[in-house]
Structure formats: structure tokens, C-alpha cells
Design an enzyme around this catalytic site. Structure first.
Site, PDB file in Angstrom:
ATOM      1  N   LEU A  48       0.906  -1.167   0.019  1.00 33.57           N
ATOM      2  CA  LEU A  48       0.037  -0.062  -0.001  1.00 33.57           C
ATOM      3  C   LEU A  48       1.037   1.292   0.055  1.00 33.57           C
ATOM      4  O   LEU A  48       1.890   1.109   0.685  1.00 33.57           O
ATOM      5  CB  LEU A  48      -0.859   0.063   1.358  1.00 33.57           C
ATOM      6  CG  LEU A  48      -2.033  -1.088   1.423  1.00 33.57           C
ATOM      7  CD1 LEU A  48      -2.813  -0.663   2.771  1.00 33.57           C
ATOM      8  CD2 LEU A  48      -3.339  -0.882   0.291  1.00 33.57           C
ATOM      9  N   ASP A  49       0.574   2.351  -0.782  1.00 31.04           N
ATOM     10  CA  ASP A  49       1.314   3.636  -0.498  1.00 31.04           C
ATOM     11  C   ASP A  49       1.314   3.972   0.799  1.00 31.04           C
ATOM     12  O   ASP A  49       0.426   3.699   1.612  1.00 31.04           O
ATOM     13  CB  ASP A  49       0.668   4.361  -1.552  1.00 31.04           C
ATOM     14  CG  ASP A  49       0.761   4.458  -3.035  1.00 31.04           C
ATOM     15  OD1 ASP A  49       1.615   3.452  -3.442  1.00 31.04           O
ATOM     16  OD2 ASP A  49      -0.038   4.695  -3.839  1.00 31.04           O
ATOM     17  N   ARG A  50       2.420   4.824   1.123  1.00 24.74           N
ATOM     18  CA  ARG A  50       2.525   5.305   2.411  1.00 24.74           C
ATOM     19  C   ARG A  50       1.246   6.045   2.836  1.00 24.74           C
ATOM     20  O   ARG A  50       0.750   5.857   4.006  1.00 24.74           O
ATOM     21  CB  ARG A  50       3.756   6.191   2.459  1.00 24.74           C
ATOM     22  CG  ARG A  50       3.894   6.788   3.847  1.00 24.74           C
ATOM     23  CD  ARG A  50       4.837   8.061   3.892  1.00 24.74           C
ATOM     24  NE  ARG A  50       5.992   7.906   3.307  1.00 24.74           N
ATOM     25  CZ  ARG A  50       7.191   7.740   4.137  1.00 24.74           C
ATOM     26  NH1 ARG A  50       6.842   8.251   5.473  1.00 24.74           N
ATOM     27  NH2 ARG A  50       8.286   7.650   3.517  1.00 24.74           N
TER      28      ARG A  50
END
Length: 321
Positions: free
Chosen positions: A153-155
Site C-alpha cells: 500500500l502506498d505510504r
């Protein structure tokens, strides 16, 4: 007689003898280079490949190439210089990260841990962050030496993140995502700018990576996203239920932006004016949340996990967006 190394927690003596790693059933099927990199974390990958090419690192007494898949009871003989590889230095895991992630597990069984990741936390260590989710949980759960991320997942994306406890489950989930992703349901909530148009229920737009962003391009990879309106927020915004049918980098962000409705507080693909309004009302971070996963398991059962809308979303809606 050479020693036998059967588990990462086993003791390895430091002397001039070679050592043998005996492969158990859990690691059967893994590529040899991936297995060795997980076990010999202080040894550069290039050195491992060099030793294999020269035949100094053998399986069952024979030279093997990169890509060799291990079988149960295979015996990997390490040269003396790798006999006591030690452990990679422990990452510096900040205490605040441990506190934020300690109580985020929403499901656990013999195969996986599933957490509800807060926005703003990376999934792994990087150049600009000393540690991420995987480093924290390896510290919290030392009894799980094979714990690995199964996806990313993106940050700034919050929500459900699956960690595999065993190599066999990691391989199974990677195979699902690579070859059978239509069998997995991946649902997200997205708060987007504007009044989502009626009738837009599916977005088919190929995506191509360019420098620091992803763009819709006919020469890109096939990408499909399904969309359903969850809640209207006046004329200013809409909350969508978004289902990934393919898993391309930044797919949801780019697909929604391509329809004229970027995600709130998306600093790469968003509308600056809308983002400023959200931030003025106290909204921070990308408003994209992995809310539901349905995963077929090897035993035929379905794993269904959900994560509710984050509190910060509810606070923003209450503030009168």
C-alpha cells in the site's frame, strides 16, 4: 562433519568448516536466490550469485543456476566464508511506530496477519524512513521468522494489508495476485472531488509509468477499476466504493483523476484548490482506504476481512466539507 542449519534461529558455529542448510517442506518450491537472501541477510546479493556461478555454493553436491527451485530435503552447502553469516543489523524501529501499529491487527490465523494500516506509515524501510510495517511486526512477533509482506500500500493509503506467516502462503498469494487476481476482491473507499457522474461504473484505461507518475496511455498495461457511489457530500465531493480488478501502480488515483474526480489530498494527481479546502477543514493525508478483502484460501475457505472508515474521514465530514 559439516554442521546442519535447519532454522534461522539455530546456532551456527564460526569455524573453518562449510555448513549445510537442509530444506524443509515449508521452503520447497522457493527460488534458491530468494531463500538465501532471506537467510544470509548480511551477504550482498551479487556475492551469492557469483558463488553460484563459480560452483562454490552447491545443492546436493552439484552446481546450480539462479532460478533453481528448492525441493524438500535439498542440502545447500555454503563455503566456509558464509558458514557463520550472522544476522543483518536490526533496523532502528522508532517507538512511536511500534505504538501506532501494535493494536492494528484485525485478523490472524495460522497463515496470515492482516492489519489496518494507518495513513502516513510506509510498509517497509526506505531511504527516508528507518522502518515500516514489516520491520515493526518482525520486532513485535519474533516467533514468526518468515513474516513477509504479500502486497503493498502506498505510504499515504490506509487500510487492509496482508502479511504472510509462511513461505508457502506467500507463494500462494503472490501466484493469486500474478495469475488469478480476478479471484480476489479488493475494495477501497475514496473521497473524491466533485459530484461523481451517474452511469460511470467501470473504468477501462491502460496505464503507463512515466518518470515520477503514472498516466493513461493506449500503450500501457491493461487496467480496470469498478466504481460505486457510497455517499454524496453535497456538490463538493463524493465517497466512492472502488474495486480493483487489476493491480497497477497508482491505478485508483490515476483512474479517478482521469474522470475529473481526483482523490482528496492527492499531492501528485489532485486538484490544488480542493486539497486546500480539505486541509483548511483539518483533513490530512490521502483519502484512500483499503476497506475490504475477500481472498480464496488453499483449503477452499474464503478469508473476508473489513476495515471501517477511518475516524479522520468522519471528522472531516462532520466539519462540513
Amino acid at each position: 562433519m559439516p554442521g546442519v542449519f535447519q532454522h534461522p534461529a539455530a546456532e551456527v558455529r564460526s569455524d573453518s568448516q562449510a555448513r549445510t542448510i537442509v530444506i524443509d517442506g515449508e521452503h520447497a518450491g522457493r527460488r534458491i536466490e530468494k531463500f538465501l537472501r532471506s537467510r544470509l541477510k548480511t551477504v550482498p546479493a551479487g556475492e551469492l550469485f557469483r558463488l553460484m556461478r563459480k560452483g562454490h555454493l552447491r545443492v546436493n553436491g552439484k552446481k546450480v543456476q539462479e532460478g533453481y527451485r528448492l525441493a524438500e530435503n535439498d542440502k545447500i552447502t555454503l563455503p566456509a566464508l558464509l558458514a557463520a553469516p550472522g544476522q543483518a543489523p536490526e533496523p532502528d524501529v522508532p517507538e512511536y511506530l511500534v505504538r501506532r501499529l501494535r493494536n492494528t491487527v484485525v485478523h490472524e490465523d495460522q497463515d496470515v496477519l492482516v492489519i489496518d494500516k494507518p495513513a502516513g506509515i510506509a510498509v517497509h524501510q526506505g531511504t527516508d524512513n528507518p522502518a515500516g510495517v514489516i520491520e515493526v511486526f518482525r520486532q513485535l512477533r519474533p516467533e514468526l521468522p518468515d513474516l513477509e509482506l504479500t502486497h503493498r500500500l502506498d505510504r499515504d493509503t490506509s487500510g487492509l494489508l496482508v502479511l504472510a506467516k509462511t513461505p508457502s502462503m506467500l507463494r500462494y498469494l503472490h501466484e493469486l495476485l500474478r495469475d488469478r487476481e480476478d479471484e480476489i476482491e479488493r475494495h477501497y473507499l475514496a473521497l473524491v472531488a466533485g459530484h461523481w457522474k451517474q452511469g460511470i461504473e467501470s473504468i477501462h484505461a491502460p496505464l503507463l509509468r512515466r518518470a515520477d507518475k503514472v498516466v493513461v496511455d493506449p500503450h500501457g498495461q491493461r487496467a480496470e477499476t469498478r466504481v460505486e457511489v457510497r455517499q454524496r457530500v453535497g456538490q463538493r465531493a463524493t465517497i466512492l466504493d472502488v474495486q480493483l480488478m487489476t493491480g497497477r501502480k497508482h491505478q485508483i488515483r490515476v483512474h479517478l483523476q482521469s474522470q475529473g474526480h481526483p482523490i482528496a489530498c492527492d499531492d501528485r494527481y489532485g486538484f490544488a484548490k480542493f486539497n486546500r479546502r480539505v486541509e483548511h477543514l483539518g483533513g490530512r493525508g490521502l483519502f484512500l482506504h483499503a476497506t475490504k478483502l475477500v481472498i480464496p484460501k488453499p483449503d477452499g475457505q474464503e478469508l473476508v476481512v473489513e476495515a471501517p472508515m477511518p475516524l479522520r474521514w468522519k471528522q472531516l465530514l462532520k466539519a462540513g466539507l
